[in-house]
Design a protein around this motif. Structure first.
Motif, PDB file in Angstrom:
ATOM      1  N   PRO A  46      91.065  52.286 -33.135  1.00 18.99           N
ATOM      2  CA  PRO A  46      90.337  53.545 -33.799  1.00 18.99           C
ATOM      3  C   PRO A  46      88.999  53.131 -33.778  1.00 18.99           C
ATOM      4  O   PRO A  46      88.502  52.104 -34.188  1.00 18.99           O
ATOM      5  N   VAL A  47      87.823  53.934 -33.182  1.00 19.57           N
ATOM      6  CA  VAL A  47      86.492  53.463 -32.898  1.00 19.57           C
ATOM      7  C   VAL A  47      85.944  53.295 -34.187  1.00 19.57           C
ATOM      8  O   VAL A  47      85.082  52.754 -34.245  1.00 19.57           O
ATOM      9  N   ALA A  48      86.069  54.357 -35.114  1.00 16.73           N
ATOM     10  CA  ALA A  48      85.325  54.526 -36.242  1.00 16.73           C
ATOM     11  C   ALA A  48      85.946  53.248 -37.545  1.00 16.73           C
ATOM     12  O   ALA A  48      85.403  53.235 -38.473  1.00 16.73           O
ATOM     13  N   GLU A  49      86.712  52.429 -37.064  1.00 17.63           N
ATOM     14  CA  GLU A  49      87.161  51.540 -38.183  1.00 17.63           C
ATOM     15  C   GLU A  49      87.134  50.337 -37.609  1.00 17.63           C
ATOM     16  O   GLU A  49      86.913  49.882 -36.646  1.00 17.63           O
ATOM     17  N   ASP A  50      87.276  49.023 -38.568  1.00 18.43           N
ATOM     18  CA  ASP A  50      87.179  47.760 -38.198  1.00 18.43           C
ATOM     19  C   ASP A  50      88.252  47.521 -37.121  1.00 18.43           C
ATOM     20  O   ASP A  50      89.364  48.024 -37.356  1.00 18.43           O
ATOM     21  N   PRO A  51      87.938  46.598 -36.073  1.00 11.52           N
ATOM     22  CA  PRO A  51      88.839  46.341 -35.028  1.00 11.52           C
ATOM     23  C   PRO A  51      89.850  45.430 -35.416  1.00 11.52           C
ATOM     24  O   PRO A  51      89.839  44.385 -35.013  1.00 11.52           O
ATOM     25  N   GLY A  52      90.769  45.810 -36.080  1.00 16.13           N
ATOM     26  CA  GLY A  52      91.990  44.959 -36.369  1.00 16.13           C
ATOM     27  C   GLY A  52      92.989  44.709 -35.140  1.00 16.13           C
ATOM     28  O   GLY A  52      92.494  45.285 -33.793  1.00 16.13           O
ATOM     29  N   PRO A  53      93.981  44.370 -35.223  1.00 16.69           N
ATOM     30  CA  PRO A  53      94.847  44.381 -34.055  1.00 16.69           C
ATOM     31  C   PRO A  53      95.067  45.484 -33.522  1.00 16.69           C
ATOM     32  O   PRO A  53      95.108  46.641 -34.251  1.00 16.69           O
ATOM     33  N   PRO A  54      95.123  45.852 -31.959  1.00 15.37           N
ATOM     34  CA  PRO A  54      95.139  47.049 -31.273  1.00 15.37           C
ATOM     35  C   PRO A  54      96.717  47.668 -31.705  1.00 15.37           C
ATOM     36  O   PRO A  54      97.700  46.500 -31.986  1.00 15.37           O
ATOM     37  N   THR A  55      97.046  48.963 -31.389  1.00 18.08           N
ATOM     38  CA  THR A  55      98.067  49.438 -31.099  1.00 18.08           C
ATOM     39  C   THR A  55      98.450  49.277 -29.804  1.00 18.08           C
ATOM     40  O   THR A  55      97.630  49.521 -28.959  1.00 18.08           O
ATOM     41  N   ALA A  56      99.760  48.844 -29.514  1.00 20.66           N
ATOM     42  CA  ALA A  56      99.955  48.566 -27.948  1.00 20.66           C
ATOM     43  C   ALA A  56     101.140  49.229 -27.773  1.00 20.66           C
ATOM     44  O   ALA A  56     102.111  49.466 -28.405  1.00 20.66           O
ATOM     45  N   TYR A  57     101.212  50.087 -26.403  1.00 17.53           N
ATOM     46  CA  TYR A  57     102.350  50.581 -25.813  1.00 17.53           C
ATOM     47  C   TYR A  57     102.815  49.751 -24.865  1.00 17.53           C
ATOM     48  O   TYR A  57     102.097  50.158 -23.639  1.00 17.53           O
ATOM     49  N   VAL A  58     103.649  48.753 -24.991  1.00 15.26           N
ATOM     50  CA  VAL A  58     104.393  47.894 -23.861  1.00 15.26           C
ATOM     51  C   VAL A  58     105.276  48.705 -22.984  1.00 15.26           C
ATOM     52  O   VAL A  58     106.323  48.813 -23.376  1.00 15.26           O
ATOM     53  N   HIS A  59     104.929  49.032 -21.499  1.00 15.44           N
ATOM     54  CA  HIS A  59     105.994  49.674 -20.919  1.00 15.44           C
ATOM     55  C   HIS A  59     106.418  48.440 -19.824  1.00 15.44           C
ATOM     56  O   HIS A  59     107.642  48.687 -19.293  1.00 15.44           O
ATOM     57  N   ASP A  60     106.038  47.418 -19.611  1.00 13.37           N
ATOM     58  CA  ASP A  60     106.547  46.219 -18.912  1.00 13.37           C
ATOM     59  C   ASP A  60     106.377  44.856 -19.593  1.00 13.37           C
ATOM     60  O   ASP A  60     105.280  44.209 -19.521  1.00 13.37           O
ATOM     61  N   VAL A  61     107.313  44.454 -20.392  1.00 13.84           N
ATOM     62  CA  VAL A  61     107.370  43.267 -21.170  1.00 13.84           C
ATOM     63  C   VAL A  61     107.094  41.943 -20.374  1.00 13.84           C
ATOM     64  O   VAL A  61     106.262  41.278 -20.958  1.00 13.84           O
ATOM     65  N   GLY A  62     107.691  42.036 -19.342  1.00  8.96           N
ATOM     66  CA  GLY A  62     107.487  40.807 -18.454  1.00  8.96           C
ATOM     67  C   GLY A  62     105.970  40.655 -17.988  1.00  8.96           C
ATOM     68  O   GLY A  62     105.498  39.305 -18.153  1.00  8.96           O
ATOM     69  N   ARG A  63     105.309  41.495 -17.489  1.00  9.90           N
ATOM     70  CA  ARG A  63     103.915  41.421 -17.153  1.00  9.90           C
ATOM     71  C   ARG A  63     103.173  41.290 -18.552  1.00  9.90           C
ATOM     72  O   ARG A  63     102.173  40.746 -18.503  1.00  9.90           O
ATOM     73  N   ALA A  64     103.655  41.903 -19.529  1.00  8.97           N
ATOM     74  CA  ALA A  64     102.562  41.469 -20.940  1.00  8.97           C
ATOM     75  C   ALA A  64     102.761  40.387 -21.566  1.00  8.97           C
ATOM     76  O   ALA A  64     101.768  39.857 -22.149  1.00  8.97           O
ATOM     77  N   GLN A  65     103.793  39.757 -21.314  1.00  8.85           N
ATOM     78  CA  GLN A  65     103.801  38.323 -21.689  1.00  8.85           C
ATOM     79  C   GLN A  65     102.824  37.355 -21.641  1.00  8.85           C
ATOM     80  O   GLN A  65     102.506  36.406 -22.387  1.00  8.85           O
ATOM     81  N   GLN A  66     102.023  37.727 -20.628  1.00  7.97           N
ATOM     82  CA  GLN A  66     100.764  36.697 -20.207  1.00  7.97           C
ATOM     83  C   GLN A  66      99.681  36.772 -20.945  1.00  7.97           C
ATOM     84  O   GLN A  66      98.827  35.918 -21.019  1.00  7.97           O
ATOM     85  N   TRP A  67      99.721  37.832 -21.641  1.00 10.84           N
ATOM     86  CA  TRP A  67      98.419  38.040 -22.651  1.00 10.84           C
ATOM     87  C   TRP A  67      98.855  38.424 -24.359  1.00 10.84           C
ATOM     88  O   TRP A  67      98.196  38.292 -25.059  1.00 10.84           O
ATOM     89  N   LEU A  68     100.145  38.906 -24.362  1.00 10.07           N
ATOM     90  CA  LEU A  68     100.474  39.169 -25.867  1.00 10.07           C
ATOM     91  C   LEU A  68     100.437  38.013 -26.777  1.00 10.07           C
ATOM     92  O   LEU A  68      99.828  38.415 -27.820  1.00 10.07           O
ATOM     93  N   TRP A  69     100.784  36.753 -26.534  1.00 10.32           N
ATOM     94  CA  TRP A  69     100.419  35.867 -27.435  1.00 10.32           C
ATOM     95  C   TRP A  69      98.969  35.564 -27.795  1.00 10.32           C
ATOM     96  O   TRP A  69      98.654  35.130 -28.891  1.00 10.32           O
ATOM     97  N   ALA A  70      97.943  35.711 -26.644  1.00  9.65           N
ATOM     98  CA  ALA A  70      96.745  35.434 -26.887  1.00  9.65           C
ATOM     99  C   ALA A  70      95.861  36.539 -27.684  1.00  9.65           C
ATOM    100  O   ALA A  70      95.087  36.404 -28.107  1.00  9.65           O
ATOM    101  N   VAL A  71      96.645  37.677 -27.352  1.00 10.18           N
ATOM    102  CA  VAL A  71      96.054  38.777 -28.428  1.00 10.18           C
ATOM    103  C   VAL A  71      96.487  38.865 -30.035  1.00 10.18           C
ATOM    104  O   VAL A  71      95.820  38.911 -30.724  1.00 10.18           O
TER     105      VAL A  71
END
Length: 409
Positions: A46-71
């Motif tokens: 949300p633009v007008a709020e403090d940037p906490g953890p983002p909402t994520a819509y993960v459609h390919d968990v295999g590809r997302a694993q490369q950054w999930l832990w780092a985010v």
């Protein structure tokens, strides 16, 4: 952002994994959301709020694993893996405040600013210089490279550092002069140097080699010396008086008002973002009724032949469209109006671009006001000499815009 934030990890019927820290709420308009397309997912803040953890819509968990832990940290990444393996439908996990999460939020906000920044002459909100913003986005894309992969699927449009450098390299020399002009220990100097070095790294990785990039590399190899003040490349300039023969209205005025300026119904760069940018006047000449619509234009000249139109409804009836033409600082158009000969008609007037327009939606004026308040706060922060260590501190383009005087604008 707090050191830890509890998030919910759940699996939708279509197999998509959703990560969210916020309680379910009402759907918000697109211009209130900063969005980033990354490997295997879409991240939303949300633009007008403090940037906490983002909402994520993960459609390919295999590809997302490369950054999930780092985010989000290891615990959230493990919860996503468990949900994807069809174990629980929903889990609670702790998300860590990571450096990549902060950089990703900043990159997403920068893309939001390139799309939705509410530049307005009457509201005294200056536009952001495209070259300055584009080069910082290229630098952030390089910094956030872990979010992207080399998959051939065309689902990562925000992985575009090389393209941004190619489009905005005309801004490199002014940025270098700005860097040379500010005191070395300052936060602005550090931000400038960081952006320039990341642009150089991104260009090198992409194999780009131009005269401007060679000058950048040479400057980075030397200790910057004091120089002249940064000169913004171009700028919106003042609004000119309309040229040519103006239409001289005739007839008795029977109604006038302000239309709805819904930012969702046209692309950026066409219309001033002010709430009162759309005005109309209805006149009577004998039995004839005519409406004239005037729309305050954005300072950037659009491509020739843009079919911007005004949508007019009388007393809630069927919408009629009026083609608008651009004359310097105004879009204007006129058409006959089918209204009763007596009584005061209620007119609803909006501006849109056919083919782009998603259709009229709920009244989101309060959301537009919140965005204007946000950018005014950010411009005020950009004008202050306070430290800019937060990941969501002012962008270079905001710092430059904050120095724009009313005469300049």
């Amino acid at each position: 952002m707090a050191a830890e934030t509890e998030v919910r990890v759940g699996r939708a019927d279509d197999g998509t994994i959703r990560i969210t820290a916020a309680a379910p709420g009402t759907h918000r308009p697109a211009f209130t959301q900063a969005v980033l397309d990354v490997a295997g997912a879409v991240l939303v803040w949300p633009v007008a709020e403090d940037p906490g953890p983002p909402t994520a819509y993960v459609h390919d968990v295999g590809r997302a694993q490369q950054w999930l832990w780092a985010v989000y940290g290891e615990r959230t990444a493990a919860a996503v893996h468990a949900c994807a393996a069809a174990e629980p439908d929903e889990l609670r996990a702790a998300a860590d405040a990571t450096a990549l999460a902060g950089s990703a939020a900043r990159l997403a906000f920068g893309h939001w600013a390139a799309r939705w920044w509410p530049a307005s002459y009457p509201d005294q909100i200056p536009a952001l210089e495209p070259d300055v913003l584009g080069l910082e986005l290229a630098a952030l894309s390089c910094q956030c490279q872990q979010l992207f992969d080399s998959d051939s699927l065309d689902d990562q449009p925000d992985d575009c550092a090389a393209q941004l450098i190619g489009e905005h390299q005309a801004g490199l020399d002014p940025l270098i002069r700005w860097w040379h002009s500010v005191p070395a220990p300052s936060d602005t100097a550090r931000l400038l140097e960081n952006v320039l070095r990341l642009v150089d790294a991104a260009a090198d990785n992409a194999g780009l080699d131009t005269t401007a990039l060679r000058r950048l590399r040479s400057s980075l190899d030397q200790r910057p010396a004091p120089g002249g003040l940064f000169t913004r490349p171009g700028g919106p300039g003042g609004y000119a008086l309309a040229a040519g023969t103006a239409h001289v209205p005739s007839g008795r005025v029977i109604a006038r008002g302000t239309g709805v300026n819904d930012w969702r119904r046209y692309p950026p760069g066409l219309v001033d973002a002010a709430e009162n940018a759309v005005t109309w006047t209805a006149r009577a000449t004998g039995a004839r009724r005519e409406i004239e619509v005037e729309v305050l234009a954005d300072a950037v000249a659009p491509a020739v032949g843009v079919p911007l139109v005004a949508e007019v409804r009388v007393d809630g009836g069927t919408a009629d469209r009026i083609r608008l033409g651009r004359r310097d600082d105004l879009w204007t158009g006129r058409a006959d109006l089918n209204v009763p000969a007596t009584g005061q008609p209620h007119l609803d007037v909006q501006v849109l671009l056919p083919g782009f327009d998603p259709g009229a939606g709920a009244d989101v004026r309060a959301d537009r006001d919140a965005i204007r308040s946000l950018v005014r706060r950010r411009l005020a922060a950009g004008a202050e000499p306070a430290p800019r260590t937060s990941p969501m501190g002012p962008f270079l383009a905001e710092i430059a815009a904050a120095t724009t005087t009313e005469e300049d604008y």
